[in-house]
Design a protein around this motif. Structure first.
Motif, short mmCIF file in Angstrom:
data_model
loop_
_atom_site.label_atom_id
_atom_site.label_comp_id
_atom_site.label_asym_id
_atom_site.label_seq_id
_atom_site.Cartn_x
_atom_site.Cartn_y
_atom_site.Cartn_z
N PHE A 129 0.83 -1.21 0.00
CA PHE A 129 0.00 0.00 0.00
C PHE A 129 0.86 1.25 0.00
O PHE A 129 0.65 2.18 -0.79
N ALA A 130 1.86 1.29 0.90
CA ALA A 130 2.72 2.46 1.01
C ALA A 130 3.56 2.65 -0.26
O ALA A 130 3.78 3.78 -0.70
N GLY A 131 4.03 1.54 -0.84
CA GLY A 131 4.83 1.64 -2.05
C GLY A 131 4.04 2.20 -3.22
O GLY A 131 4.52 3.09 -3.96
N LEU A 132 2.82 1.70 -3.42
CA LEU A 132 1.98 2.20 -4.51
C LEU A 132 1.57 3.65 -4.27
O LEU A 132 1.60 4.48 -5.20
N SER A 133 1.21 3.97 -3.03
CA SER A 133 0.82 5.35 -2.72
C SER A 133 2.01 6.29 -2.83
O SER A 133 1.88 7.42 -3.32
N GLY A 134 3.18 5.83 -2.38
CA GLY A 134 4.39 6.65 -2.50
C GLY A 134 4.76 6.90 -3.94
O GLY A 134 5.14 8.01 -4.32
N ALA A 135 4.64 5.87 -4.79
CA ALA A 135 4.91 6.04 -6.22
C ALA A 135 3.94 7.03 -6.83
O ALA A 135 4.32 7.86 -7.68
N VAL A 138 5.10 10.48 -5.95
CA VAL A 138 6.25 10.89 -6.78
C VAL A 138 5.78 11.32 -8.16
O VAL A 138 6.32 12.27 -8.76
N LEU A 139 4.74 10.65 -8.66
CA LEU A 139 4.21 10.94 -10.00
C LEU A 139 3.01 11.89 -9.94
O LEU A 139 2.16 11.86 -10.83
N ARG A 140 2.94 12.71 -8.91
CA ARG A 140 1.76 13.56 -8.72
C ARG A 140 1.53 14.55 -9.86
O ARG A 140 0.40 15.00 -10.07
N ARG A 141 2.58 14.90 -10.59
CA ARG A 141 2.40 15.82 -11.72
C ARG A 141 1.90 15.10 -12.97
O ARG A 141 1.52 15.75 -13.94
N ARG A 142 1.94 13.78 -12.94
CA ARG A 142 1.42 12.98 -14.05
C ARG A 142 0.07 12.42 -13.59
O ARG A 142 -0.03 11.32 -13.08
N THR A 143 -0.95 13.23 -13.77
CA THR A 143 -2.25 12.97 -13.15
C THR A 143 -2.79 11.58 -13.43
O THR A 143 -3.32 10.92 -12.53
N GLN A 144 -2.67 11.11 -14.66
CA GLN A 144 -3.26 9.82 -15.01
C GLN A 144 -2.58 8.67 -14.25
O GLN A 144 -3.23 7.71 -13.85
#
Length: 261
Positions: A129-135, A138-144
């Motif tokens: 869960f933490a790994g997917l949410s953390g990724a 990190v990709l927050r500017r890539r909305t999709q």
């Protein structure tokens, strides 16, 4: 005035995420609410369990709120609140792992899981869960990518909710596989949504589902290995659980049919 187009309530393309966030929160509320109503849990649990519950309930509320903010176009507040996750994720990993270890030591493992399996399942689940949410962060500017990976991470958290109200105990000794099949309903629904709305599946779904499946493979394999044994001995040392077979099921409830693996 009649020529003015009506204002959309939701940003286009976000409806699925709002509905799925509400559905995942409902799975957790129903599962844990039913557990409490049936007397399987109480406020008499150790303080660490209450802290764990507050962290996970708080994250669920934050996820629903963040999904709603993004869907209504309130991106400035969405971004500010997103920074809460930087400290929240590691706190959830620590709390989830600690409560799991203490549950094993207190012999408070669910009857449909062996202690060795439970000890590997929960920490790997919260790490995934933490790994997917953390990724996703990190990709927050890539909305999709961001919104899909966040959904996959949140889907992993629904596992304990599913396990408390779905009839997965009837699948013993494969209850864990039953839970993960239910967890995967959310990203699979996302793939179908993509096909319907975009005509193709975004690769984030494949990464999310692949990560969840890799997690489950480890959960199925590690408990019976020497590594699983070493982890169990370290966690159970000095407690009554130390003398138990880590691969044996706890006593089943009265009247529950004993499965034959």
């Amino acid at each position: 005035m009649a020529s003015i187009a009506p204002r959309r309530l939701l940003v286009p393309g976000t409806g699925f995420y709002v509905v799925s966030a509400a559905a995942m929160a409902a799975v957790l509320a129903i599962g844990f609410g039913l557990n409490f109503a049936l007397g399987r849990s109480s406020f008499g649990a150790p303080a660490s369990v209450h802290l764990h519950a507050l962290l996970f309930v708080g994250w669920t509320g934050l996820y629903v709120l963040q999904t709603g903010l993004a869907a209504t176009g309130s991106l400035a507040l969405h971004r500010r609140l997103g920074w809460l996750a930087v400290g929240w994720l590691p706190a959830m990993v620590l709390a989830g792992t600690y409560v799991t270890v203490m549950s094993v030591r207190r012999e408070a493992v669910p009857f449909f899981s062996t202690p060795g399996y439970f000890l590997i399942m929960n920490p790997l689940g919260v790490l995934t869960f933490a790994g997917l949410s953390g990724a996703a962060m990190v990709l927050r500017r890539r909305t999709q990518w961001h919104r899909r990976l966040m959904l996959c991470g949140m889907a992993v958290l629904t596992g304990p909710g599913w396990g408390r109200f779905a009839p997965v105990p009837l699948l013993i000794p494969h209850a864990g596989l039953g839970v993960i099949a239910l967890v995967l309903l959310f990203p699979l629904a996302g793939m179908l949504w993509d096909l319907r709305s975009r005509g193709r599946v975004h690769p984030a779904w494949w990464w999310g589902i692949g990560t969840i499946l890799a997690m489950q493979v480890l959960i199925e394999i590690v408990p019976a290995t020497p590594l699983g044994g070493a982890i169990y001995r370290a966690a159970a040392a000095g407690s009554p659980a130390a003398g138990h077979d880590r691969l044996a099921y706890p006593p089943f409830p009265p009247g529950f049919p004993i499965p034959h693996p």
